[in-house]
Write a protein that holds these residues in place. Structure first.
Motif, PDB file in Angstrom:
ATOM      1  N   TRP A 174     -11.586  -0.335  -5.415  1.00 17.03           N
ATOM      2  CA  TRP A 174     -10.317   0.217  -5.878  1.00 17.03           C
ATOM      3  C   TRP A 174     -10.274   1.724  -5.707  1.00 17.03           C
ATOM      4  N   ARG A 175      -9.126   2.247  -5.302  1.00 17.88           N
ATOM      5  CA  ARG A 175      -8.908   3.686  -5.144  1.00 17.88           C
ATOM      6  C   ARG A 175      -7.675   4.089  -5.927  1.00 17.88           C
ATOM      7  N   ASP A 176      -7.800   5.162  -6.728  1.00 20.77           N
ATOM      8  CA  ASP A 176      -6.656   5.681  -7.465  1.00 20.77           C
ATOM      9  C   ASP A 176      -5.661   6.321  -6.499  1.00 20.77           C
ATOM     10  N   LEU A 177      -4.390   5.942  -6.619  1.00 22.34           N
ATOM     11  CA  LEU A 177      -3.336   6.581  -5.836  1.00 22.34           C
ATOM     12  C   LEU A 177      -2.753   7.764  -6.597  1.00 22.34           C
ATOM     13  N   TYR A 178      -2.337   7.517  -7.834  1.00 20.72           N
ATOM     14  CA  TYR A 178      -1.827   8.609  -8.656  1.00 20.72           C
ATOM     15  C   TYR A 178      -1.867   8.232 -10.126  1.00 20.72           C
TER      16      TYR A 178
END
Length: 274
Positions: A174-178
């Protein structure tokens, strides 16, 4: 009306996006509109590269994004979408986010998104203006919400008492977008944010062209001269775009059409010395 919904040219919007069916303030319509908007109108910052201001009046946004083969960035996309939803009968509240894109550094609030309530009382996070990595459809405004949209997966989680984080799933996790709060923002707030984002020397959007399109099975991104096409399984192709092929690439990969004068100015500024 908060978002100037009375000024929306609904017929022109429908023709531009190809959305089908009756437009009602329900979840089915909201998903169809969001999906059609993202699929039809690209993300781009070419006005800034051409040395022009980015007006946020709905008339200017409609002319550019709806009546012409152009795109825009978050404020243009989401202000247009908010106005359309308001016209149909949805309740729309503006929000502001700090872009992360995997970074842990604290960045200013520069991104617009919306909180939308349907006639059935459901609440959704909508964002048609984040570019290739963004949502294809709304996501429920619920802690722990996780959705699959086509071949892409997104998740929403609380971080502390009042912070929310939108994430997307990549091959490495998982990668944080905003990150955002539910503090309500108004059109006048975006005028200020737009001025910073489109003119300040520290803004990434005034340094090089950024053009993106959320294609069905791939993310297409032109950043500077680098054209990247990335699929959901992580497969990635990358190549440099030369000045002489810029017009064809903008048309073929992103559906963007510039006038000869605009193209010449963009090539002059961006490909100077080549």
């Amino acid at each position: 009306m908060t978002w100037s919904g009375e000024e929306v040219d609904v017929d022109a919007y429908v023709a531009r996006t190809g959305v089908k069916g009756d437009l009602k303030p329900d979840a089915e319509t909201l998903h169809a509109l969001h999906r059609a908007h993202v699929a039809a109108i690209p993300f781009e910052n070419l006005e800034m590269m051409l040395g022009r201001p980015v007006p946020l009046e709905l008339s200017a946004v409609q002319d550019k994004l709806v009546r012409r083969r152009r795109g825009g960035y978050c404020y243009e996309h989401n202000l247009l979408f908010a106005a359309l939803l308001e016209r149909i009968g949805f309740s729309v509240r503006g929000l502001g986010a700090r872009v992360r894109l995997g970074s842990s550094s604290l960045r200013p609030v520069t991104h617009m998104l919306t909180r939308v309530s349907t006639g059935e009382g459901e609440e959704w996070l909508c964002d048609v203006g984040f570019g290739a990595a963004g949502l294809r459809e709304p996501i429920p405004l619920q802690d722990g919400a996780q959705v699959r949209q086509g071949v892409w997966e997104f998740g929403l989680a609380r971080e502390g008492d009042d912070l929310w984080v939108l994430r997307n799933l990549r091959p490495d996790g998982w990668r944080d977008l905003y990150a955002f709060t539910l503090e309500e923002r108004h059109p006048v707030d975006y005028v200020v944010l737009n001025h910073y984002t489109s003119t300040h020397t520290r803004s990434t959007f005034i340094r090089r062209p950024v053009v993106q399109y959320a294609a069905k099975e791939a993310r297409r991104m032109l950043t500077g001269r680098d054209l990247v096409i990335e699929s959901a399984d992580g497969e990635r192709s990358e190549r440099a775009v030369q000045a002489g092929e810029l017009k064809a690439v903008l048309d073929r990969e992103f559906g963007i059409e510039l006038s000869d004068d605009e193209l010449g100015e963009l090539e002059r500024v961006h490909y100077a010395g080549e």
